[in-house]
Design a protein around this motif. Structure first.
Motif, short mmCIF file in Angstrom:
data_model
loop_
_atom_site.label_atom_id
_atom_site.label_comp_id
_atom_site.label_asym_id
_atom_site.label_seq_id
_atom_site.Cartn_x
_atom_site.Cartn_y
_atom_site.Cartn_z
N VAL A 154 -54.76 -10.49 -4.30
CA VAL A 154 -55.10 -11.85 -3.87
C VAL A 154 -54.44 -12.87 -4.78
N PHE A 155 -54.48 -12.63 -6.08
CA PHE A 155 -53.88 -13.54 -7.05
C PHE A 155 -52.37 -13.69 -6.81
N VAL A 156 -51.70 -12.56 -6.61
CA VAL A 156 -50.24 -12.60 -6.42
C VAL A 156 -49.87 -13.29 -5.11
N ILE A 157 -50.63 -13.03 -4.05
CA ILE A 157 -50.34 -13.65 -2.75
C ILE A 157 -50.45 -15.17 -2.85
N ILE A 158 -51.50 -15.65 -3.51
CA ILE A 158 -51.68 -17.09 -3.67
C ILE A 158 -50.50 -17.69 -4.44
N ASN A 159 -50.09 -17.02 -5.50
CA ASN A 159 -48.97 -17.51 -6.30
C ASN A 159 -47.68 -17.53 -5.50
N GLN A 160 -47.44 -16.50 -4.72
CA GLN A 160 -46.23 -16.45 -3.92
C GLN A 160 -46.20 -17.53 -2.85
N ALA A 161 -47.36 -17.78 -2.23
CA ALA A 161 -47.43 -18.81 -1.20
C ALA A 161 -47.17 -20.19 -1.76
N MET A 162 -47.51 -20.40 -3.03
CA MET A 162 -47.33 -21.71 -3.65
C MET A 162 -45.95 -21.89 -4.26
N SER A 163 -45.19 -20.82 -4.41
CA SER A 163 -43.92 -20.90 -5.11
C SER A 163 -42.80 -21.42 -4.22
N ASN A 164 -41.83 -22.08 -4.83
CA ASN A 164 -40.63 -22.54 -4.14
C ASN A 164 -39.43 -22.18 -5.01
N PRO A 165 -39.03 -20.91 -5.01
CA PRO A 165 -38.04 -20.42 -5.95
C PRO A 165 -36.66 -21.05 -5.79
N SER A 166 -35.94 -21.15 -6.91
CA SER A 166 -34.58 -21.70 -6.92
C SER A 166 -33.62 -20.60 -7.34
N ARG A 167 -32.38 -20.69 -6.89
CA ARG A 167 -31.37 -19.71 -7.27
C ARG A 167 -30.49 -20.22 -8.40
N ASP A 168 -30.67 -21.47 -8.84
CA ASP A 168 -29.79 -22.06 -9.84
C ASP A 168 -30.43 -22.24 -11.21
N SER A 169 -31.74 -22.18 -11.32
CA SER A 169 -32.41 -22.46 -12.59
C SER A 169 -32.38 -21.25 -13.51
N HIS A 170 -32.66 -21.49 -14.81
CA HIS A 170 -32.70 -20.41 -15.79
C HIS A 170 -33.71 -20.76 -16.88
N ILE A 171 -34.08 -19.78 -17.69
CA ILE A 171 -35.06 -19.97 -18.75
C ILE A 171 -34.40 -20.63 -19.96
N VAL A 172 -34.98 -21.72 -20.44
CA VAL A 172 -34.48 -22.43 -21.63
C VAL A 172 -35.34 -22.02 -22.82
N MET A 173 -34.73 -21.39 -23.81
CA MET A 173 -35.49 -20.87 -24.94
C MET A 173 -35.78 -21.95 -25.98
N HIS A 174 -37.05 -22.00 -26.44
CA HIS A 174 -37.49 -22.82 -27.56
C HIS A 174 -38.76 -22.16 -28.09
N PRO A 175 -39.27 -22.57 -29.26
CA PRO A 175 -40.41 -21.87 -29.87
C PRO A 175 -41.62 -21.69 -28.95
N ILE A 176 -41.98 -22.74 -28.22
CA ILE A 176 -43.14 -22.62 -27.33
C ILE A 176 -42.86 -21.62 -26.22
N MET A 177 -41.63 -21.61 -25.71
CA MET A 177 -41.25 -20.67 -24.66
C MET A 177 -41.35 -19.23 -25.17
N VAL A 178 -40.90 -19.01 -26.40
CA VAL A 178 -40.95 -17.67 -26.99
C VAL A 178 -42.39 -17.16 -27.08
N VAL A 179 -43.28 -18.00 -27.61
CA VAL A 179 -44.70 -17.63 -27.72
C VAL A 179 -45.30 -17.39 -26.34
N GLY A 180 -44.96 -18.26 -25.39
CA GLY A 180 -45.49 -18.14 -24.04
C GLY A 180 -45.07 -16.84 -23.37
N LEU A 181 -43.81 -16.44 -23.55
CA LEU A 181 -43.32 -15.20 -22.94
C LEU A 181 -44.01 -13.98 -23.53
N ILE A 182 -44.24 -14.00 -24.85
CA ILE A 182 -44.92 -12.87 -25.47
C ILE A 182 -46.38 -12.79 -25.01
#
Length: 301
Positions: A154-182
């Motif tokens: 149920v959780f994944v379905i809701i997230n997928q329905a709300m998403s609008n994925p892009s083919r051009d974006s990428h992950i920008v690394m910074h300290p908060i991003m590093v902690v968030g990914l871990i």
């Protein structure tokens, strides 16, 4: 007197004739014995059962390549239907994901659609979370595991329905991003170990929605992160005698062969089309999983 292979502490010599839903003979004819308890393993290893495992492997490989998932959302219900408990199905699924993930990573990496740093950070968290999930898998009641799987879908379905994925974006690394990914990796690892999934069904939407990856990079990175986590979690599951190695090998090897086809399909369709396809697939699976969970409750009552 010879003994059959051990399966999570259960003698599997004569467990090839009963599925989780109905007692059946090797030929698929209903047996006279009552349906097995949801706490017992009776994996169907007849030619019919082995064929079903191979077919599951084909679908898992295609879905893994298309959506960046390990395929546990298909493998677990299929193995439960063939006679494993939710606990052993989840553990076996995790092992089957190993070759599937390797094949998918290679396919995405060849197109440059893998963020290696992000995958390493997510895995660092998943390594810890996977051990916690594996421990919980050996402790929680069978019915609780089935309802946890339904809630996850149920959780994944809701997230997928709300998403609008892009083919051009990428992950920008910074300290908060590093902690968030871990931190995210820890949560994904717990769910992966507990539910027998590779973690892709939660990693892919999260990497796109929360961390800003494109749809293809999210899928390739997810597969890379789940590969080592699948190995470490499977080792823990094997030590707890919860893995049916033969079933994992059949499904995993077949899936590894068909994963490149799924990767090709993912690149050929638009990001939104891919998200819709994933949502539809999960919705069908949710109906099936909900039915199985309700049936398990009635049987245990």
């Amino acid at each position: 007197m010879p003994h059959g292979p051990r399966l999570g502490g259960v003698n599997a010599t004569e467990t090839t004739t009963t599925t989780a839903d109905d007692a059946v003979t090797a030929a698929g004819v209903p047996a006279e014995a009552p349906a097995a308890s949801i706490d017992e393993n009776h994996l169907d290893e007849s030619p019919r059962g082995l064929t079903i495992m191979a077919v599951v492997g084909v679908f898992v490989g295609i879905l893994s390549g298309m959506f960046g998932i390990g395929g546990g959302t298909v493998i677990v219900p299929a193995l439960v239907w063939l006679g494993l408990t939710q606990r052993h199905a989840a553990a076996t699924s995790m092992m089957a994901i190993v070759p599937t993930a390797v094949s998918g990573v290679v396919s995405y990496a060849l197109e440059g659609d893998v963020d290696w740093v992000a995958a390493a950070l997510v895995f660092a968290g998943m390594f810890v979370g996977g051990q916690i999930g594996s421990w919980l898998l050996s402790k929680l009641p069978e019915i609780a595991l089935r309802w946890a799987f339904v809630a996850f879908l149920v959780f994944v379905i809701i997230n997928q329905a709300m998403s609008n994925p892009s083919r051009d974006s990428h992950i920008v690394m910074h300290p908060i991003m590093v902690v968030g990914l871990i931190a995210f990796g820890v949560v994904a690892g717990v769910l992966a170990g507990l539910l027998g999934i590779g973690g892709g069904a939660i990693c892919v939407p999260a990497l796109s929605i929360i961390f800003g990856a494109s749809d293809l990079i999210a899928r390739g990175t997810s597969l890379l992160a789940m590969f080592p986590n699948s190995i470490t979690t499977s080792v823990a599951n094997v030590r707890r005698h919860m893995v049916h190695v033969k079933a994992a090998a059949i499904i995993g090897i077949v899936a590894a062969v068909t994963a490149p086809l799924g990767t090709w399909i993912a690149a050929a369709v638009s990001p939104r089309t891919g998200a819709i396809m994933f949502t539809v697939y999960l919705s069908v699976l949710l109906v099936r999983s909900l039915f199985v969970a309700l049936k398990a409750m009635r049987r245990a009552a």
